[in-house]
Design a protein around this motif. Structure first.
Motif, PDB file in Angstrom:
ATOM      1  N   PHE A   6       7.630  55.334  33.753  1.00 15.45           N
ATOM      2  CA  PHE A   6       8.810  54.669  34.299  1.00 15.45           C
ATOM      3  C   PHE A   6       8.610  53.168  34.397  1.00 15.45           C
ATOM      4  CE2 PHE A   6       7.964  54.090  39.014  1.00 15.45           C
ATOM      5  CZ  PHE A   6       6.732  54.713  39.085  1.00 15.45           C
ATOM      6  N   GLU A   7       9.719  52.481  34.514  1.00 16.28           N
ATOM      7  CA  GLU A   7       9.757  51.030  34.708  1.00 16.28           C
ATOM      8  C   GLU A   7      10.740  50.750  35.828  1.00 16.28           C
ATOM      9  OE1 GLU A   7       8.019  48.637  33.073  1.00 16.28           O
ATOM     10  OE2 GLU A   7       6.997  50.116  31.818  1.00 16.28           O
ATOM     11  N   THR A   8      10.396  49.840  36.709  1.00 17.75           N
ATOM     12  CA  THR A   8      11.277  49.457  37.798  1.00 17.75           C
ATOM     13  C   THR A   8      11.660  48.002  37.554  1.00 17.75           C
ATOM     14  OG1 THR A   8      10.063  50.963  39.229  1.00 17.75           O
ATOM     15  CG2 THR A   8      11.487  49.356  40.298  1.00 17.75           C
ATOM     16  N   ILE A   9      12.914  47.776  37.250  1.00 18.03           N
ATOM     17  CA  ILE A   9      13.347  46.497  36.696  1.00 18.03           C
ATOM     18  C   ILE A   9      14.365  45.824  37.618  1.00 18.03           C
ATOM     19  CG2 ILE A   9      14.420  45.410  34.669  1.00 18.03           C
ATOM     20  CD1 ILE A   9      13.516  48.035  33.133  1.00 18.03           C
ATOM     21  N   ALA A  10      14.046  44.632  38.051  1.00 18.93           N
ATOM     22  CA  ALA A  10      15.001  43.878  38.868  1.00 18.93           C
ATOM     23  C   ALA A  10      16.162  43.428  37.980  1.00 18.93           C
ATOM     24  CB  ALA A  10      14.313  42.666  39.487  1.00 18.93           C
ATOM     25  N   VAL A  11      17.366  43.564  38.498  1.00 20.36           N
ATOM     26  CA  VAL A  11      18.557  43.137  37.752  1.00 20.36           C
ATOM     27  C   VAL A  11      19.321  42.123  38.601  1.00 20.36           C
ATOM     28  CG1 VAL A  11      20.749  43.894  36.729  1.00 20.36           C
ATOM     29  CG2 VAL A  11      18.712  45.360  36.561  1.00 20.36           C
ATOM     30  N   ARG A  12      19.560  40.957  38.031  1.00 22.24           N
ATOM     31  CA  ARG A  12      20.310  39.930  38.757  1.00 22.24           C
ATOM     32  C   ARG A  12      21.448  39.443  37.885  1.00 22.24           C
ATOM     33  NH1 ARG A  12      15.149  39.413  40.761  1.00 22.24           N
ATOM     34  NH2 ARG A  12      15.052  39.291  43.045  1.00 22.24           N
ATOM     35  N   ALA A  13      22.631  39.422  38.467  1.00 20.22           N
ATOM     36  CA  ALA A  13      23.837  39.000  37.745  1.00 20.22           C
ATOM     37  C   ALA A  13      23.963  39.732  36.409  1.00 20.22           C
ATOM     38  CB  ALA A  13      23.834  37.477  37.546  1.00 20.22           C
ATOM     39  N   GLY A  14      23.643  41.026  36.445  1.00 20.24           N
ATOM     40  CA  GLY A  14      23.838  41.851  35.253  1.00 20.24           C
ATOM     41  C   GLY A  14      22.759  41.734  34.201  1.00 20.24           C
ATOM     42  N   LYS A  15      21.693  40.963  34.524  1.00 21.11           N
ATOM     43  CA  LYS A  15      20.622  40.792  33.528  1.00 21.11           C
ATOM     44  C   LYS A  15      19.301  41.387  34.019  1.00 21.11           C
ATOM     45  CE  LYS A  15      19.703  37.151  31.239  1.00 21.11           C
ATOM     46  NZ  LYS A  15      19.335  35.739  31.009  1.00 21.11           N
ATOM     47  N   PRO A  16      18.653  42.202  33.199  1.00 21.62           N
ATOM     48  CA  PRO A  16      17.339  42.744  33.582  1.00 21.62           C
ATOM     49  C   PRO A  16      16.261  41.656  33.479  1.00 21.62           C
ATOM     50  CG  PRO A  16      18.039  43.632  31.454  1.00 21.62           C
ATOM     51  CD  PRO A  16      19.113  42.688  31.892  1.00 21.62           C
ATOM     52  N   SER A  17      15.490  41.481  34.550  1.00 13.65           N
ATOM     53  CA  SER A  17      14.402  40.488  34.554  1.00 13.65           C
ATOM     54  C   SER A  17      13.199  41.005  33.772  1.00 13.65           C
ATOM     55  CB  SER A  17      13.947  40.212  35.991  1.00 13.65           C
ATOM     56  OG  SER A  17      15.005  39.770  36.781  1.00 13.65           O
ATOM     57  N   LEU A  18      12.526  40.099  33.134  1.00 18.83           N
ATOM     58  CA  LEU A  18      11.264  40.416  32.436  1.00 18.83           C
ATOM     59  C   LEU A  18      11.427  41.586  31.460  1.00 18.83           C
ATOM     60  CD1 LEU A  18       8.981  40.155  35.620  1.00 18.83           C
ATOM     61  CD2 LEU A  18       9.049  38.498  33.743  1.00 18.83           C
ATOM     62  N   LEU A  19      12.599  41.633  30.839  1.00 17.90           N
ATOM     63  CA  LEU A  19      12.947  42.795  30.016  1.00 17.90           C
ATOM     64  C   LEU A  19      11.920  43.075  28.923  1.00 17.90           C
ATOM     65  CD1 LEU A  19      14.899  45.026  29.160  1.00 17.90           C
ATOM     66  CD2 LEU A  19      16.152  43.343  27.813  1.00 17.90           C
ATOM     67  N   GLU A  20      11.544  42.023  28.184  1.00 17.49           N
ATOM     68  CA  GLU A  20      10.642  42.280  27.048  1.00 17.49           C
ATOM     69  C   GLU A  20       9.277  42.787  27.517  1.00 17.49           C
ATOM     70  OE1 GLU A  20      11.867  42.577  24.107  1.00 17.49           O
ATOM     71  OE2 GLU A  20      13.789  41.869  24.892  1.00 17.49           O
ATOM     72  N   LEU A  21       8.810  42.276  28.658  1.00 16.97           N
ATOM     73  CA  LEU A  21       7.515  42.749  29.172  1.00 16.97           C
ATOM     74  C   LEU A  21       7.601  44.205  29.623  1.00 16.97           C
ATOM     75  CD1 LEU A  21       6.228  39.631  31.169  1.00 16.97           C
ATOM     76  CD2 LEU A  21       5.480  40.451  28.925  1.00 16.97           C
ATOM     77  N   HIS A  22       8.698  44.562  30.254  1.00 15.23           N
ATOM     78  CA  HIS A  22       8.887  45.971  30.635  1.00 15.23           C
ATOM     79  C   HIS A  22       8.898  46.867  29.399  1.00 15.23           C
ATOM     80  CE1 HIS A  22       9.411  45.851  34.983  1.00 15.23           C
ATOM     81  NE2 HIS A  22      10.195  44.796  34.876  1.00 15.23           N
ATOM     82  N   LEU A  23       9.621  46.417  28.374  1.00 13.50           N
ATOM     83  CA  LEU A  23       9.704  47.238  27.153  1.00 13.50           C
ATOM     84  C   LEU A  23       8.342  47.341  26.465  1.00 13.50           C
ATOM     85  CD1 LEU A  23      13.151  46.040  25.737  1.00 13.50           C
ATOM     86  CD2 LEU A  23      12.614  48.287  26.713  1.00 13.50           C
ATOM     87  N   GLN A  24       7.595  46.230  26.496  1.00 11.44           N
ATOM     88  CA  GLN A  24       6.254  46.263  25.892  1.00 11.44           C
ATOM     89  C   GLN A  24       5.355  47.272  26.598  1.00 11.44           C
ATOM     90  OE1 GLN A  24       4.382  42.348  25.768  1.00 11.44           O
ATOM     91  NE2 GLN A  24       6.133  41.549  24.636  1.00 11.44           N
ATOM     92  N   ARG A  25       5.394  47.237  27.941  1.00 10.51           N
ATOM     93  CA  ARG A  25       4.527  48.176  28.662  1.00 10.51           C
ATOM     94  C   ARG A  25       4.953  49.612  28.412  1.00 10.51           C
ATOM     95  NH1 ARG A  25       3.798  48.287  35.074  1.00 10.51           N
ATOM     96  NH2 ARG A  25       6.039  48.587  34.878  1.00 10.51           N
ATOM     97  N   LEU A  26       6.262  49.822  28.405  1.00  9.66           N
ATOM     98  CA  LEU A  26       6.774  51.162  28.127  1.00  9.66           C
ATOM     99  C   LEU A  26       6.314  51.636  26.749  1.00  9.66           C
ATOM    100  CD1 LEU A  26       8.703  53.511  28.969  1.00  9.66           C
ATOM    101  CD2 LEU A  26      10.498  52.288  27.717  1.00  9.66           C
ATOM    102  N   ALA A  27       6.409  50.757  25.764  1.00  7.55           N
ATOM    103  CA  ALA A  27       6.022  51.121  24.399  1.00  7.55           C
ATOM    104  C   ALA A  27       4.540  51.482  24.343  1.00  7.55           C
ATOM    105  CB  ALA A  27       6.336  49.977  23.439  1.00  7.55           C
ATOM    106  N   LEU A  28       3.727  50.703  25.048  1.00  2.00           N
ATOM    107  CA  LEU A  28       2.291  50.970  25.082  1.00  2.00           C
ATOM    108  C   LEU A  28       2.021  52.321  25.734  1.00  2.00           C
ATOM    109  CD1 LEU A  28      -0.581  49.702  24.644  1.00  2.00           C
ATOM    110  CD2 LEU A  28      -0.454  49.007  27.050  1.00  2.00           C
ATOM    111  N   GLY A  29       2.730  52.581  26.837  1.00  4.11           N
ATOM    112  CA  GLY A  29       2.557  53.861  27.532  1.00  4.11           C
ATOM    113  C   GLY A  29       2.961  55.027  26.644  1.00  4.11           C
ATOM    114  N   CYS A  30       4.095  54.875  25.966  1.00  4.33           N
ATOM    115  CA  CYS A  30       4.566  55.941  25.075  1.00  4.33           C
ATOM    116  C   CYS A  30       3.567  56.195  23.953  1.00  4.33           C
ATOM    117  CB  CYS A  30       5.936  55.589  24.500  1.00  4.33           C
ATOM    118  SG  CYS A  30       7.273  55.777  25.694  1.00  4.33           S
ATOM    119  N   GLN A  31       2.994  55.099  23.465  1.00  2.00           N
ATOM    120  CA  GLN A  31       2.005  55.236  22.399  1.00  2.00           C
ATOM    121  C   GLN A  31       0.788  56.008  22.912  1.00  2.00           C
ATOM    122  OE1 GLN A  31       0.790  51.368  21.062  1.00  2.00           O
ATOM    123  NE2 GLN A  31      -0.388  52.165  19.332  1.00  2.00           N
TER     124      GLN A  31
END
Lengths: 273, 273
Positions: free
Chosen positions: A27-52
């Motif tokens: 899982f990823e816990t992502i702060a969202v402000r004004a409709g935008k996910p913060s640190l999106l690419e880093l969250h996706l990178q970690r998720l991708a690494l975990g999935c791998q």
């Protein structure tokens, strides 16, 4: 608040989901402000690494698209993304060709007391020790009973977070934060190759530090190292940085120092852009 | 096949269930024959112990009643009971007064090849090591990523089970079975105070052995002990007992010996009554 499964509004997940059966997912816990996910690419990178590492196959561009759409509907809040290995019949075998499932849950931004960031927090010294499992270390996977046990150790509001060590007594992290300390002007944080969650904010700070002229060191840390620390702080990708003022059970205390304040501003910027 | 949540037919669980979020719960896998759950009291005892250790409060008589009703509708099959700490908002804190949730899932009895029990099985030597976590050792909790990883190590049908060791190389169990060996006529099985699942069939066999004139020893076991074993077998509460013929990667083999055959009959009786 709204929630989706595989891009569609949903409030319940199939009983055969392997996330429920075995905690077989991430899982990823992502702060969202004004409709935008913060640190999106880093969250996706970690998720991708975990999935791998867990051999879960996901469509990352699709996950990104869904997250962006979900966040824009959420406005301000926290988007929790759970990816599980999907549904399967009884049995541990991961199965072949089973489609991973994407779960998105919205919740309000947590209302932490303003003093946490402004003045600092007190750490509870948890007795729960983290087991050493290199195969899972660093991942934000769904096997989180250790965190549940550690967080269950204190109920008072005086302690905002708990300090968790591994089974050898090495300092690892907070229950829902990573831990940094400053010694001799060097920014240090525990190595997470045996246990612990390699947080996205931790990764972002480690990546930014050199450009800010801050030396970093990632290594094993003992409680004795904390005693010698000039500053200690916690971080995660929702609240940013909290200075740590004391860990009373260990008779340790620290000031909210200049490097902490400098990085706190950096974290704020990272979360706001 | 049918499934229930809290005694009512259901096929999906709330997205906020802590079993999905954190693997915050326990399970039992119960063989059902002619509408009767096998080894019911032992399953309930282990569940109660697990709930106590995780501080999950359940109504055990209610669980028993539901299991009996569920089993009578199932006829022949496997009843999987999952107990989670219930639903909660984001955050590891266990929460106060949250009602635990009872999930029951029916599935057909697995169709294992008859040779497994009649002649014996081959063990795959898993590379995945079990982390040592005394707080969770013995429990059949929902944090099962290690088993998923271990079971993912082999795909061939030649190996019915995998041998799993702890991070110090001690022999612990199979991926979904407990392991016993016979040496000098003494029945030995690994101690499970650091990791592993204390299976219900394991417990039943340990309890029965003295009355059968069989000496038992529960202690740490190394691969070197397996080399000296006269017999090795696996057990669980669905298939009973399988003799182990070999672990080819470790160049070890054993006969399906007399004590294994004697206990296999005991296990069959336990499962049928």
């Amino acid at each position: 608040m709204h929630s989706w499964i595989d891009g569609q509004p949903a409030t319940a997940v199939n009983l055969h989901n392997r996330g429920l059966a075995y905690g077989d997912g991430l899982f990823e816990t992502i702060a969202v402000r004004a409709g935008k996910p913060s640190l999106l690419e880093l969250h996706l990178q970690r998720l991708a690494l975990g999935c791998q590492r867990l051999a879960i196959s996901i469509d990352l561009p699709l996950v990104r698209d869904e997250l962006l759409r979900f966040a824009s509907q959420l406005g301000d809040g926290v988007a929790k993304l759970i990816v599980t290995r999907g549904d399967s019949q009884r049995g541990y075998a991961p199965g072949v060709g089973v489609a991973a499932r994407r779960i998105l849950q919205g919740s309000p931004l947590p209302q932490y007391p303003a003093v946490n960031a402004e003045q600092g927090v007190r750490l509870f010294a948890c007795q729960t020790r983290l087991a050493e499992q290199p195969l899972l270390a660093g991942l934000k996977h769904l096997n989180r009973l250790e965190q549940v046990l550690a967080r269950g150790e204190w109920q008072d509001a005086e302690h905002a977070e708990g300090l968790v060590c591994d089974s050898h007594g090495r300092v690892i992290e907070g229950v829902y934060s990573n831990l940094f300390m400053v010694r001799g002007g060097v920014l240090q944080t525990p190595e997470l190759s045996r246990c612990g969650v390699a947080g996205v904010m931790r990764g972002a700070l480690l990546a930014q530090a050199p450009a800010l002229g801050i030396s970093v060191q990632v290594s094993d840390l003992a409680l004795a190292d904390l005693e010698q620390a000039e500053e200690v702080f916690l971080c995660n990708s929702v609240y940013g940085i909290w200075p740590v003022l004391e860990c009373s059970a260990l008779k340790l205390n620290w000031p909210a120092g200049p490097l902490t304040r400098k990085l706190q501003a950096v974290a704020r910027t990272l979360l706001d852009t």
